[in-house]
Every structure is written in structure tokens, then in C-alpha cells.
Design a protein around this motif. Structure first.
Motif, mmCIF file in Angstrom:
data_model
loop_
_atom_site.group_PDB
_atom_site.id
_atom_site.type_symbol
_atom_site.label_atom_id
_atom_site.label_comp_id
_atom_site.label_asym_id
_atom_site.label_seq_id
_atom_site.Cartn_x
_atom_site.Cartn_y
_atom_site.Cartn_z
ATOM 1 N N ARG A 125 -3.997 3.891 -2.002
ATOM 2 C CA ARG A 125 -3.604 4.702 -0.857
ATOM 3 C C ARG A 125 -3.396 6.122 -1.364
ATOM 4 N N ALA A 169 -0.936 9.366 -0.979
ATOM 5 C CA ALA A 169 0.374 9.807 -0.485
ATOM 6 C C ALA A 169 0.502 11.304 -0.718
ATOM 7 N N ASN A 198 -0.726 -0.450 10.320
ATOM 8 C CA ASN A 198 -0.039 0.785 10.695
ATOM 9 C C ASN A 198 0.983 0.550 11.799
ATOM 10 N N LEU A 214 3.993 -1.101 10.236
ATOM 11 C CA LEU A 214 4.772 -0.164 9.427
ATOM 12 C C LEU A 214 5.558 0.805 10.302
ATOM 13 N N LYS A 266 9.019 2.024 8.354
ATOM 14 C CA LYS A 266 8.560 2.360 7.006
ATOM 15 C C LYS A 266 7.515 3.471 7.002
ATOM 16 N N MET A 267 6.987 3.809 8.183
ATOM 17 C CA MET A 267 6.002 4.872 8.282
ATOM 18 C C MET A 267 6.287 5.656 9.554
ATOM 19 N N SER A 278 2.565 8.857 13.895
ATOM 20 C CA SER A 278 1.633 9.962 13.700
ATOM 21 C C SER A 278 1.499 10.779 14.974
#
Length: 132
Positions: free
Chosen positions: A45, A47, A107, A110, A115-116, A119
């Protein structure tokens, strides 16, 4: 920066720091299928670097895409009586569709778990009930 899995099922992510005069090659899942698992795809991934103003890094993405109807399966030289095929034939299009669906599901999970961050970009697959 780039992060790679240490190869455990727990997906212990480790940073891959840039090294002077070196480059990192990540192998993909098509090569894993063609070699019947002899060459493993690199779980990875990207980051955001902790220090964006620090050492520079250049990423060049190169995908070797096939036609959507191309059948992907282990090549004959990698299949034997002692090493039977680990992968069923699949078309490139089917494989890419599954990969996109799995990524979108991951996604969503998450984001739901916190945890994410959510967007600001259009989700995949896009919600067809909303207009852009």
C-alpha cells in the motif's frame, strides 16, 4: 511512502524507506497466477510520508494489462503432477472486477471502523442514486 507486508497473515505493515541508487519492484497477482504461485504478489500500500518535506521519492506505476477477455491461468511450465494448478482459469476482466469489488468492500469496512477517514473523492463503485 511504500509499505509492504512482512508476509504474515496479520499483515504487519513495515515501511520501505528509499535507498540511494535503488528502486523497489512490486510483483503483481497476474505474475503469481502465471507462475502457479512460485512468484508471490507483493501485498503493498502507499501511505502519505510522515515527513512530506523530507527525502524525495518518485513513484512510477507500470501495469501490464491484458485484454478483458484474455484467460489467465498458470503456464504449462509451472504446472506438474507434483505441483498441480493452484488457480482456476479466469479472464482479466473478471479478475479486475473482483479486485475492484474487494477493494471497495475493504474501504467501506475501514471507513465504518474508523480506521480510515472518509474520502472526499467519489466512492467506488459510485452511488448511482446520487449525481455528481
Amino acid at each position: 511512502g511504500t509499505r509492504a507486508s512482512e508476509g504474515t497473515w496479520e499483515w504487519q505493515w513495515v515501511d520501505v524507506p528509499p535507498l540511494e541508487g535503488c528502486f523497489v519492484v512490486l510483483l503483481g497477482d497476474m505474475l503469481e497466477r502465471w507462475t502457479n504461485g512460485l512468484v508471490e504478489a507483493t501485498p503493498h500500500r502507499v501511505a502519505r510520508p510522515a515527513n512530506p518535506g523530507g527525502a524525495g521519492r518518485m513513484s512510477i506505476v507500470r501495469f501490464n494489462g491484458l485484454d478483458n477477455d484474455a484467460v489467465v491461468q498458470p503456464l504449462r511450465g509451472f504446472v506438474s503432477e507434483d505441483r498441480p494448478s493452484r488457480y482456476k482459469p479466469i479472464t482479466q476482466g473478471e479478475h479486475m472486477q473482483r479486485a475492484a469489488e474487494n477493494a471497495a468492500k475493504n474501504n467501506r469496512e475501514l471507513i465504518a471502523s474508523g480506521k480510515m477517514p472518509k474520502s472526499k473523492y467519489v466512492p467506488f463503485p459510485p452511488d448511482k442514486t446520487k449525481t455528481l
